[in-house]
Scaffold this motif. Structure first.
Motif, short mmCIF file in Angstrom:
data_model
loop_
_atom_site.label_atom_id
_atom_site.label_comp_id
_atom_site.label_asym_id
_atom_site.label_seq_id
_atom_site.Cartn_x
_atom_site.Cartn_y
_atom_site.Cartn_z
N GLN A 185 0.83 -1.20 0.00
CA GLN A 185 0.00 0.00 0.00
C GLN A 185 0.87 1.26 0.00
O GLN A 185 0.53 2.27 -0.65
N ILE A 186 1.99 1.21 0.70
CA ILE A 186 2.90 2.36 0.70
C ILE A 186 3.40 2.64 -0.71
O ILE A 186 3.35 3.76 -1.21
N VAL A 187 3.88 1.58 -1.38
CA VAL A 187 4.40 1.74 -2.74
C VAL A 187 3.28 2.15 -3.69
O VAL A 187 3.45 3.03 -4.54
N TYR A 203 7.71 2.65 5.71
CA TYR A 203 7.25 3.99 5.28
C TYR A 203 8.38 5.01 5.42
O TYR A 203 8.72 5.71 4.46
N HIS A 204 8.96 5.11 6.60
CA HIS A 204 9.96 6.14 6.85
C HIS A 204 11.25 5.87 6.07
O HIS A 204 11.86 6.81 5.53
N GLN A 236 4.42 12.86 -0.83
CA GLN A 236 3.48 12.92 0.29
C GLN A 236 2.29 12.05 -0.05
O GLN A 236 1.70 12.21 -1.12
N ILE A 237 1.95 11.11 0.83
CA ILE A 237 0.83 10.21 0.56
C ILE A 237 -0.16 10.26 1.72
O ILE A 237 0.17 10.66 2.83
N ASN A 238 -1.38 9.83 1.43
CA ASN A 238 -2.39 9.61 2.47
C ASN A 238 -2.01 8.33 3.19
O ASN A 238 -1.95 7.25 2.58
N PRO A 297 -2.67 3.93 10.80
CA PRO A 297 -1.97 4.73 9.78
C PRO A 297 -0.60 4.13 9.47
O PRO A 297 0.11 3.67 10.37
N LEU A 298 -0.23 4.15 8.22
CA LEU A 298 1.00 3.49 7.78
C LEU A 298 2.24 4.01 8.50
O LEU A 298 3.13 3.23 8.85
#
Length: 305
Positions: free
Chosen positions: A25-27, A99-100, A114-116, A127-128
């Motif tokens: 989902q991050i990618v 994520y980080h 920047q992503i949701n 939250p991711l």
């Protein structure tokens, strides 16, 4: 010729699957904010590759980059058109850590993102950027899933090639964590009701703007807690749920409104690819015939050798 399809167990691999789902989902969200919109959200999907899952090419100004999950080297890899390469180990990596770390290596390559951070299509998700709970990566479970995706993709690509109407690629959706291919009749469909958790209704309504017969594979979820192939039609024509489909072990799931074929049936078949193709063809035939699709103009009538 019989191929060796791997054994999969949702019960044993569930934690790895959950972590992989959230990593993708991050990618996927990075691809979402960088790429122009393509109908039915086809621009956000991932690709199954010989080594894992890939974002494919993403454009950021004059730079192109690609993010890959490599299940052979067990890394998350970033490659850019400027020759930059970064690798992040997948072992002992939390969703927050992913994520980080990924956004940091992108920043190091002068790619700002920047992503949701709210995961899509999940109920009450963490939250991711805050998720330290999901951090399981079992290399054997990831490798087995990857092989199953490769073998399933090969059959689904053959299935796609038999259709000359509008069809999606065979691609991997990170929201629902499934490999899918969709055929279209060409006719508009009734407005989709939406209601998918943490997904704007307009996204589902745009995705189902036209009649479809869709099929795919996922490694299991709470509704179907085992790896399975699925097939559905939207809108569902009268009589679809009672249709006779193959193999005999396939059945209609009343709550999901989809036909389900347990992966184990295919994996243990004398000819797994033929068993899966029978499921894909018979569920499509049921949908197309009952909905009166113009099959003569939509299907390939002669196959190339």
């Amino acid at each position: 010729m019989k191929t060796s399809w791997p054994s999969l167990s949702f019960a044993e691999a569930k934690e790895t699957y959950q972590t992989l789902h959230l990593w993708t989902q991050i990618v996927g969200k990075i691809k979402l904010v960088k790429m122009p919109w393509v109908n039915h959200s086809w621009h956000v999907t991932m690709l199954v590759t010989p080594t894992g899952l890939s974002s494919g090419t993403i454009v950021d100004g004059d730079t192109s980059f690609q993010i890959d999950f490599d299940f052979l080297q067990h890394q998350l890899q970033l490659k850019t058109s400027n020759g930059q390469f970064h690798a992040i180990s997948l072992e002992k990596l939390s969703v927050s850590g992913c994520y980080h770390s990924l956004l940091q290596v992108l920043a190091d390559c002068n790619i700002e993102v920047q992503i949701n951070t709210t995961p899509n299509e999940l109920v009450d998700p963490i939250p991711l950027h805050q998720d330290e709970e999901h951090d399981t990566y079992n290399p054997q479970h990831a490798a087995a899933l990857h092989k199953a995706l490769l073998l399933s993709q090969a059959v689904m690509q053959d299935f796609r090639a038999r259709f000359i109407g509008k069809s999606s690629p065979v691609h991997f959706f990170w929201g629902s964590f499934d490999l899918a291919v969709t055929r279209f009749s060409g006719r508009e469909a009734p407005k989709h009701p939406g209601g998918v958790p943490n997904l704007p209704d307009w996204v589902a309504q745009e995705a189902y703007s036209h009649e479809v017969s869709s099929c795919g594979f996922w490694p299991g979820n709470d509704a179907v807690p085992f790896p399975a192939f699925y097939a559905y039609a939207y809108p569902e024509p009268d009589g679809y749920k009672e249709a006779a489909v193959q193999p005999a072990e396939a059945y209609y799931h009343q709550e999901m409104r989809e036909f389900i074929l347990p992966y184990e049936v295919v994996q243990q078949a004398e000819n797994p690819s033929a068993a899966l193709m029978a499921f894909l063809e018979s569920t499509y035939t049921a949908a197309a015939d009952l909905a009166r699709w113009d099959r003569n103009s939509l299907e390939v009538t002669q196959f190339q050798p």
